[in-house]
Design a protein around this motif. Sequence first.
Motif, PDB file in Angstrom:
ATOM      1  N   MET A 173       2.682  -2.248   2.240  1.00 43.90           N
ATOM      2  CA  MET A 173       3.763  -1.366   1.413  1.00 43.90           C
ATOM      3  C   MET A 173       4.899  -1.927   1.221  1.00 43.90           C
ATOM      4  O   MET A 173       5.496  -1.602   0.522  1.00 43.90           O
ATOM      5  N   SER A 174       5.567  -2.541   2.147  1.00 40.34           N
ATOM      6  CA  SER A 174       6.651  -3.313   2.208  1.00 40.34           C
ATOM      7  C   SER A 174       6.690  -4.453   0.945  1.00 40.34           C
ATOM      8  O   SER A 174       7.667  -4.100   0.136  1.00 40.34           O
ATOM      9  N   ALA A 175       5.733  -4.949   0.660  1.00 41.96           N
ATOM     10  CA  ALA A 175       5.838  -6.114  -0.675  1.00 41.96           C
ATOM     11  C   ALA A 175       5.476  -4.994  -1.722  1.00 41.96           C
ATOM     12  O   ALA A 175       6.237  -5.534  -2.727  1.00 41.96           O
ATOM     13  N   ALA A 176       4.813  -3.826  -1.694  1.00 41.88           N
ATOM     14  CA  ALA A 176       4.674  -3.261  -2.958  1.00 41.88           C
ATOM     15  C   ALA A 176       6.003  -2.646  -3.259  1.00 41.88           C
ATOM     16  O   ALA A 176       6.504  -2.751  -4.679  1.00 41.88           O
ATOM     17  N   ARG A 177       6.639  -2.244  -2.438  1.00 41.81           N
ATOM     18  CA  ARG A 177       8.027  -1.483  -2.660  1.00 41.81           C
ATOM     19  C   ARG A 177       9.013  -2.473  -3.221  1.00 41.81           C
ATOM     20  O   ARG A 177       9.764  -2.373  -4.070  1.00 41.81           O
ATOM     21  N   ARG A 206      -2.143  -1.021  11.546  1.00 43.84           N
ATOM     22  CA  ARG A 206      -0.739  -0.458  11.090  1.00 43.84           C
ATOM     23  C   ARG A 206       0.233  -1.576  10.506  1.00 43.84           C
ATOM     24  O   ARG A 206       0.628  -1.424   9.466  1.00 43.84           O
ATOM     25  N   GLU A 207      -0.132  -2.873  11.219  1.00 44.65           N
ATOM     26  CA  GLU A 207       0.765  -3.991  10.684  1.00 44.65           C
ATOM     27  C   GLU A 207       0.338  -4.340   9.366  1.00 44.65           C
ATOM     28  O   GLU A 207       1.332  -4.595   8.417  1.00 44.65           O
ATOM     29  N   MET A 208      -0.900  -4.371   8.980  1.00 47.11           N
ATOM     30  CA  MET A 208      -1.311  -4.871   7.614  1.00 47.11           C
ATOM     31  C   MET A 208      -0.928  -3.721   6.560  1.00 47.11           C
ATOM     32  O   MET A 208      -0.421  -4.201   5.549  1.00 47.11           O
ATOM     33  N   THR A 209      -0.975  -2.770   7.048  1.00 52.26           N
ATOM     34  CA  THR A 209      -0.700  -1.569   5.836  1.00 52.26           C
ATOM     35  C   THR A 209       0.716  -1.380   5.536  1.00 52.26           C
ATOM     36  O   THR A 209       1.357  -1.460   4.407  1.00 52.26           O
ATOM     37  N   GLU A 210       1.590  -1.733   6.821  1.00 57.29           N
ATOM     38  CA  GLU A 210       3.018  -1.417   6.536  1.00 57.29           C
ATOM     39  C   GLU A 210       3.438  -2.950   5.790  1.00 57.29           C
ATOM     40  O   GLU A 210       4.432  -2.760   5.107  1.00 57.29           O
ATOM     41  N   ALA A 211       2.968  -3.990   6.130  1.00 53.08           N
ATOM     42  CA  ALA A 211       3.152  -5.106   5.272  1.00 53.08           C
ATOM     43  C   ALA A 211       3.069  -5.200   3.899  1.00 53.08           C
ATOM     44  O   ALA A 211       3.933  -5.548   2.986  1.00 53.08           O
ATOM     45  N   LEU A 238       8.031   7.136  -6.094  1.00 49.55           N
ATOM     46  CA  LEU A 238       6.596   6.917  -5.679  1.00 49.55           C
ATOM     47  C   LEU A 238       6.606   5.696  -4.661  1.00 49.55           C
ATOM     48  O   LEU A 238       5.953   5.594  -3.407  1.00 49.55           O
ATOM     49  N   ALA A 239       7.335   4.605  -5.014  1.00 47.36           N
ATOM     50  CA  ALA A 239       7.343   3.328  -4.294  1.00 47.36           C
ATOM     51  C   ALA A 239       7.973   3.848  -2.875  1.00 47.36           C
ATOM     52  O   ALA A 239       7.445   3.275  -1.976  1.00 47.36           O
ATOM     53  N   ASP A 240       9.092   4.751  -2.945  1.00 46.12           N
ATOM     54  CA  ASP A 240       9.958   4.763  -1.474  1.00 46.12           C
ATOM     55  C   ASP A 240       9.129   5.879  -0.672  1.00 46.12           C
ATOM     56  O   ASP A 240       9.422   5.700   0.363  1.00 46.12           O
ATOM     57  N   GLN A 241       8.178   6.499  -1.315  1.00 49.13           N
ATOM     58  CA  GLN A 241       7.506   7.617  -0.263  1.00 49.13           C
ATOM     59  C   GLN A 241       6.310   7.146   0.106  1.00 49.13           C
ATOM     60  O   GLN A 241       5.461   7.898   0.807  1.00 49.13           O
ATOM     61  N   MET A 242       5.892   5.991  -0.225  1.00 49.69           N
ATOM     62  CA  MET A 242       4.668   5.426   0.391  1.00 49.69           C
ATOM     63  C   MET A 242       4.921   5.267   1.966  1.00 49.69           C
ATOM     64  O   MET A 242       5.715   4.658   2.389  1.00 49.69           O
TER      65      MET A 242
END
Length: 383
Positions: free
Chosen positions: A305-309, A298-303, A362-366
Amino acid sequence: MTILSALPSTAPVSVHRHSEFLHPGSVYRLGQITHRLLQEAETLDANSPISDLARWRAAALVVIQSLCQPEDPAWQILRPDAPWTMPSTADCDAREDMFAEGWAITCGVLEGLLHTLPLPEQDRPEPAEPPVPVEREQAIDWARLPFPQPSAGIYLMLLGSPQVHGARGRVETKRLSRLTEYAIWLHLNPGTDRHAMDAALWPEQVTRADSRNTAMSRLRAWLGVDHFPKWTPESGYVLAPSVTSDWSQFRALAALGESDGSPTGTRCLRAALQLVEGPPFAEAIRPDRYGWAAPYLREMTEAIMSAARELAHRYLQDGDLPGSRWAVKRGYRALPGGLQQFKSAAEGITNAHTEPDGLRQLADQMTYTPVPDPPAHKQTLLG
């Protein structure tokens, strides 16, 4: 004694700098750092401490990444994924061959880059334009950043299928996946006591001390005692600093990038996302393996996605639609089935006038949706 600047392989390599993506102040700063790295290279040779060689090469690679796009020929010359080690048992000729392969080639690319960078007088803004204040540019001393690199020793890959690179010990193929799990758990949980280790790696099982010791001995034989020192009451089971990972590197780059709104910070975010090969722990979590990894997943995936957004929005603000599309796609790469989601959604974005809004959406709905934990069952064997 052969030093970097004396090796034939350090002849300047022709590379192409993409200065249009860099602020003039950034180019000037990177030129200064490149010059300083080449000066430091004069003091390095095949007998230099491995920590000095690894730190120099790590700094050089970050500078090169700031100046060269992924398709630049420099990356084919450098082969940054190749393992470069300097074993103390190697003879003089072998050590110098490894030295030329791992560090002297990097020095040659830096020399080629230096020839493409403008002189300080040419690089400064015109008199009518005030120089960019350091506070705004937030210039980073790349040579002092502790970015872990594969060349430093053992390199663990977590952002995709779990892998261990750089281990030189002999091991049975059937034990590789289990030893990989041990190494990754120890990397993420340095110095944890044996009870926590037992609960994570051998759940639903009473673990005997001799069984645990056997498992750790196998791991030490594979990694090498320099990378996995023997247990002591003071340290417990802990990997050496020479064991690094793409996750550690991602966190360092993403933290710098998200806190720095300058072009330098944007490049840090892109470098972080380039490390993402797929969903963290991809296809590794099973009832009997990696059951402990859910919080880290969870921590890695959310990090990611945050960087990608953040990167996608920065590129959109600059009007860079290809860059924004790349950032969004990289974020979806971290989600199970995410690339297919992205492909399906992106096929509907065909109008250049609506593409910015489509990419922003697309970025915001990840979002990360945890997968239900598989039913656990008792393990019967170690390693």
